[in-house]
Design a protein around this motif. Structure first.
Motif, PDB file in Angstrom:
ATOM      1  N   LEU A   1     -40.820 -60.171-123.857  1.00 48.15           N
ATOM      2  CA  LEU A   1     -40.772 -58.735-124.136  1.00 48.15           C
ATOM      3  C   LEU A   1     -41.956 -58.106-123.402  1.00 48.15           C
ATOM      4  O   LEU A   1     -43.098 -58.215-123.845  1.00 48.15           O
ATOM      5  N   SER A   2     -41.710 -57.503-122.249  1.00 50.62           N
ATOM      6  CA  SER A   2     -42.770 -57.007-121.380  1.00 50.62           C
ATOM      7  C   SER A   2     -43.131 -55.565-121.748  1.00 50.62           C
ATOM      8  O   SER A   2     -42.293 -54.660-121.659  1.00 50.62           O
ATOM      9  N   LEU A   3     -44.388 -55.359-122.153  1.00 47.60           N
ATOM     10  CA  LEU A   3     -44.814 -54.056-122.662  1.00 47.60           C
ATOM     11  C   LEU A   3     -46.081 -53.563-121.971  1.00 47.60           C
ATOM     12  O   LEU A   3     -46.978 -54.351-121.677  1.00 47.60           O
ATOM     13  N   ASP A   4     -46.148 -52.261-121.737  1.00 49.68           N
ATOM     14  CA  ASP A   4     -47.418 -51.633-121.398  1.00 49.68           C
ATOM     15  C   ASP A   4     -48.212 -51.435-122.684  1.00 49.68           C
ATOM     16  O   ASP A   4     -47.626 -51.355-123.776  1.00 49.68           O
ATOM     17  N   ALA A   5     -49.520 -51.323-122.569  1.00 46.90           N
ATOM     18  CA  ALA A   5     -50.367 -51.217-123.765  1.00 46.90           C
ATOM     19  C   ALA A   5     -50.139 -49.922-124.529  1.00 46.90           C
ATOM     20  O   ALA A   5     -50.486 -49.831-125.716  1.00 46.90           O
ATOM     21  N   ASP A   6     -49.541 -48.905-123.885  1.00 44.96           N
ATOM     22  CA  ASP A   6     -49.278 -47.641-124.575  1.00 44.96           C
ATOM     23  C   ASP A   6     -47.832 -47.507-125.036  1.00 44.96           C
ATOM     24  O   ASP A   6     -47.374 -46.419-125.367  1.00 44.96           O
ATOM     25  N   TYR A   7     -47.097 -48.619-125.081  1.00 42.95           N
ATOM     26  CA  TYR A   7     -45.757 -48.615-125.644  1.00 42.95           C
ATOM     27  C   TYR A   7     -45.833 -48.900-127.147  1.00 42.95           C
ATOM     28  O   TYR A   7     -46.599 -49.754-127.590  1.00 42.95           O
ATOM     29  N   VAL A   8     -45.006 -48.207-127.908  1.00 42.15           N
ATOM     30  CA  VAL A   8     -44.919 -48.416-129.353  1.00 42.15           C
ATOM     31  C   VAL A   8     -43.446 -48.601-129.712  1.00 42.15           C
ATOM     32  O   VAL A   8     -42.634 -47.693-129.490  1.00 42.15           O
ATOM     33  N   LEU A   9     -43.098 -49.758-130.240  1.00 41.20           N
ATOM     34  CA  LEU A   9     -41.713 -50.002-130.637  1.00 41.20           C
ATOM     35  C   LEU A   9     -41.397 -49.232-131.915  1.00 41.20           C
ATOM     36  O   LEU A   9     -42.164 -49.271-132.873  1.00 41.20           O
TER      37      LEU A   9
ATOM     38  N   TYR B   1     -41.107 -40.065-124.381  1.00 44.22           N
ATOM     39  CA  TYR B   1     -42.504 -39.806-124.047  1.00 44.22           C
ATOM     40  C   TYR B   1     -43.141 -39.008-125.181  1.00 44.22           C
ATOM     41  O   TYR B   1     -42.530 -38.076-125.709  1.00 44.22           O
ATOM     42  N   CYS B   2     -44.358 -39.388-125.539  1.00 41.50           N
ATOM     43  CA  CYS B   2     -45.064 -38.724-126.630  1.00 41.50           C
ATOM     44  C   CYS B   2     -46.307 -38.016-126.111  1.00 41.50           C
ATOM     45  O   CYS B   2     -47.017 -38.534-125.232  1.00 41.50           O
ATOM     46  N   ILE B   3     -46.579 -36.852-126.651  1.00 36.65           N
ATOM     47  CA  ILE B   3     -47.824 -36.138-126.394  1.00 36.65           C
ATOM     48  C   ILE B   3     -48.582 -36.067-127.710  1.00 36.65           C
ATOM     49  O   ILE B   3     -48.125 -35.452-128.673  1.00 36.65           O
ATOM     50  N   PHE B   4     -49.735 -36.747-127.769  1.00 36.66           N
ATOM     51  CA  PHE B   4     -50.534 -36.829-128.994  1.00 36.66           C
ATOM     52  C   PHE B   4     -49.681 -37.255-130.189  1.00 36.66           C
ATOM     53  O   PHE B   4     -49.773 -36.714-131.279  1.00 36.66           O
ATOM     54  N   GLY B   5     -48.799 -38.243-129.934  1.00 40.27           N
ATOM     55  CA  GLY B   5     -47.984 -38.819-130.992  1.00 40.27           C
ATOM     56  C   GLY B   5     -46.658 -38.136-131.250  1.00 40.27           C
ATOM     57  O   GLY B   5     -45.835 -38.657-132.002  1.00 40.27           O
ATOM     58  N   LYS B   6     -46.402 -36.982-130.639  1.00 40.30           N
ATOM     59  CA  LYS B   6     -45.144 -36.263-130.870  1.00 40.30           C
ATOM     60  C   LYS B   6     -44.121 -36.627-129.786  1.00 40.30           C
ATOM     61  O   LYS B   6     -44.354 -36.371-128.606  1.00 40.30           O
ATOM     62  N   PRO B   7     -42.977 -37.229-130.164  1.00 41.19           N
ATOM     63  CA  PRO B   7     -41.939 -37.535-129.178  1.00 41.19           C
ATOM     64  C   PRO B   7     -41.328 -36.246-128.612  1.00 41.19           C
ATOM     65  O   PRO B   7     -41.040 -35.306-129.353  1.00 41.19           O
ATOM     66  N   LEU B   8     -41.137 -36.214-127.298  1.00 41.07           N
ATOM     67  CA  LEU B   8     -40.536 -35.057-126.641  1.00 41.07           C
ATOM     68  C   LEU B   8     -39.022 -35.218-126.541  1.00 41.07           C
ATOM     69  O   LEU B   8     -38.489 -36.331-126.636  1.00 41.07           O
TER      70      LEU B   8
ATOM     71  N   HIS C   1     -41.419 -45.716-127.774  1.00 41.13           N
ATOM     72  CA  HIS C   1     -42.256 -44.527-127.597  1.00 41.13           C
ATOM     73  C   HIS C   1     -43.363 -44.836-126.590  1.00 41.13           C
ATOM     74  O   HIS C   1     -44.086 -45.822-126.746  1.00 41.13           O
ATOM     75  N   HIS C   2     -43.448 -44.031-125.558  1.00 39.94           N
ATOM     76  CA  HIS C   2     -44.545 -44.128-124.598  1.00 39.94           C
ATOM     77  C   HIS C   2     -45.609 -43.141-125.062  1.00 39.94           C
ATOM     78  O   HIS C   2     -45.486 -41.945-124.886  1.00 39.94           O
ATOM     79  N   ASP C   3     -46.676 -43.671-125.678  1.00 39.75           N
ATOM     80  CA  ASP C   3     -47.634 -42.818-126.391  1.00 39.75           C
ATOM     81  C   ASP C   3     -49.061 -43.148-125.940  1.00 39.75           C
ATOM     82  O   ASP C   3     -49.772 -43.915-126.582  1.00 39.75           O
ATOM     83  N   ASP C   4     -49.460 -42.577-124.821  1.00 36.80           N
ATOM     84  CA  ASP C   4     -50.781 -42.851-124.240  1.00 36.80           C
ATOM     85  C   ASP C   4     -51.810 -41.888-124.820  1.00 36.80           C
ATOM     86  O   ASP C   4     -51.694 -40.675-124.657  1.00 36.80           O
ATOM     87  N   ARG C   5     -52.832 -42.429-125.474  1.00 34.26           N
ATOM     88  CA  ARG C   5     -53.859 -41.593-126.096  1.00 34.26           C
ATOM     89  C   ARG C   5     -55.196 -41.645-125.331  1.00 34.26           C
ATOM     90  O   ARG C   5     -56.219 -41.198-125.844  1.00 34.26           O
ATOM     91  N   LYS C   6     -55.202 -42.212-124.139  1.00 33.48           N
ATOM     92  CA  LYS C   6     -56.448 -42.256-123.371  1.00 33.48           C
ATOM     93  C   LYS C   6     -56.838 -40.834-122.951  1.00 33.48           C
ATOM     94  O   LYS C   6     -55.981 -39.961-122.801  1.00 33.48           O
ATOM     95  N   PRO C   7     -58.142 -40.571-122.727  1.00 35.69           N
ATOM     96  CA  PRO C   7     -58.589 -39.216-122.391  1.00 35.69           C
ATOM     97  C   PRO C   7     -58.071 -38.754-121.032  1.00 35.69           C
ATOM     98  O   PRO C   7     -57.707 -39.573-120.175  1.00 35.69           O
TER      99      PRO C   7
END
Length: 254
Positions: free
Chosen positions: A80-88, A114-121, A163-169
Motif C-alpha cells: 500500500l504505497s502512500l505519501d506522508a500526507d495521505y489519510v485513509l 484534496y483537503c485544505i486545513f483538513g476540509k475536503p474539497l 484524503h490528501h491533507d498536507d499541513r506543512k507550512p
C-alpha cells in the motif's frame, strides 16, 4: 482476507506536521515500511513511537528510486504505497479489509479528495492512482517531477477516497514546488510536442496556463462553492503554474 498480506510503504522527509495522522490510519497493518530521506525535524521520533514501523534511510535522488528501494525491503505479497500526507478514510479502510485474498486483480486504484486545513474539497486536480498492488508485479518510473508505478495485470478502482491533507507550512510548499517545477519545465521542453498531453501543451504556452487553472479549479471543479478553502486551493494551483511558466521562460533564455 487481503489486509493481512499488505505492507504500507511511506516516503518521508521532514513530515512531522503530517505523518502521525497518516500512521493512525494504517495501524491495522502488521508492518509499515518507511523510507526516510534523513529527516531533521521530529519525523523520526514520531515514526519510532509506532512499534510496527520499520525505518530505512536513503539519500533522496528521485521518487521512483526511493519507492523501488522500499519495495526491496518488503516481504508481503501486497504493498500500500502512500505519501506522508495521505489519510485513509474509514470507508476506504473497510473496503480494503473486505478485499478477497484470492483474486485475478494485481492492483487497485484509489481516488483522492484534496483537503485544505483538513476540509475536503468538492474537486481536485489529482487523478486516481494505483496505490495498492502486488509487490512482484510493480516497478516505479519517474514522470517529470512525479512518479508512477507500473503494474502488470488487471486493475480495479475502489469506490472510497484517500484524503490528501498536507499541513506543512506555505514556505515548505513553495520550496517543494520550485524544485518540482524545475524538473517539470525540463520535461515539457525536452519532450516532443507530439508526445505531450493536451494539458501539458497548454502548460507549455506559459501565459494562459495559470489563468486557465484558476478558472478550472473555481468553476469547473466547483471550488467557488467551498468558500475560502476553494479559493486557497485555486490560488495555490495558479501559483504553481506561474512558477512553472517562470522556469520555462528562464530555460528559454539560457
Amino acid at each position: 482476507m487481503l489486509s493481512s498480506e499488505i505492507t504500507p510503504m511511506i516516503l518521508t522527509y521532514n513530515e512531522s506536521p503530517n505523518i502521525r495522522r497518516n500512521l493512525q490510519t494504517v495501524t491495522w497493518a502488521k508492518s509499515i515500511v518507511v523510507i526516510d530521506s534523513f529527516s531533521t525535524d521530529e519525523t523520526l521520533e514520531i515514526l519510532h513511537s509506532y512499534p510496527q514501523v520499520q525505518v530505512f534511510q536513503r539519500q533522496f535522488d528521485s521518487f521512483a528510486a526511493q519507492c523501488n528501494y522500499g519495495l526491496e525491503k518488503i516481504t508481503s505479497e501486497w504493498v500500500l504505497s502512500l505519501d506522508a500526507d495521505y489519510v485513509l478514510t474509514d470507508e476506504l479502510i473497510n473496503e480494503i479489509i473486505a478485499l478477497p485474498a484470492e483474486s485475478d486483480v494485481n492492483s487497485y486504484s484509489f481516488r483522492f479528495k484534496y483537503c485544505i486545513f483538513g476540509k475536503p474539497l468538492r474537486g481536485t486536480l489529482l487523478p486516481p492512482r494505483n496505490v495498492l498492488y502486488k509487490r512482484e508485479k510493480a516497478i516505479y518510473k519517474d514522470d517529470g517531477h512525479a512518479h508512477r508505478v507500473w503494474v502488470d495485470g488487471n486493475s480495479r478502482m475502489l469506490s472510497a477516497y484517500i484524503h490528501h491533507d498536507d499541513r506543512k507550512p506555505l514556505s515548505r510548499w513553495l520550496w517543494a514546488q520550485d524544485r518540482y517545477m524545475v524538473i517539470e519545465a525540463k520535461k515539457l521542453l525536452e519532450t516532443p510536442e507530439s508526445e505531450l498531453s493536451f494539458s501539458d501543451r497548454i502548460r507549455k504556452q506559459k501565459i494562459l496556463a495559470p489563468f486557465i487553472i484558476l478558472i478550472y479549479c473555481l468553476i469547473l471543479k466547483g471550488g467557488i462553492l467551498d468558500g475560502w478553502h476553494g479559493w486557497y486551493y485555486a490560488f495555490q494551483r495558479m501559483l504553481a503554474e506561474t512558477l512553472l511558466a517562470i522556469r520555462i521562460f528562464e530555460y528559454g533564455k539560457l
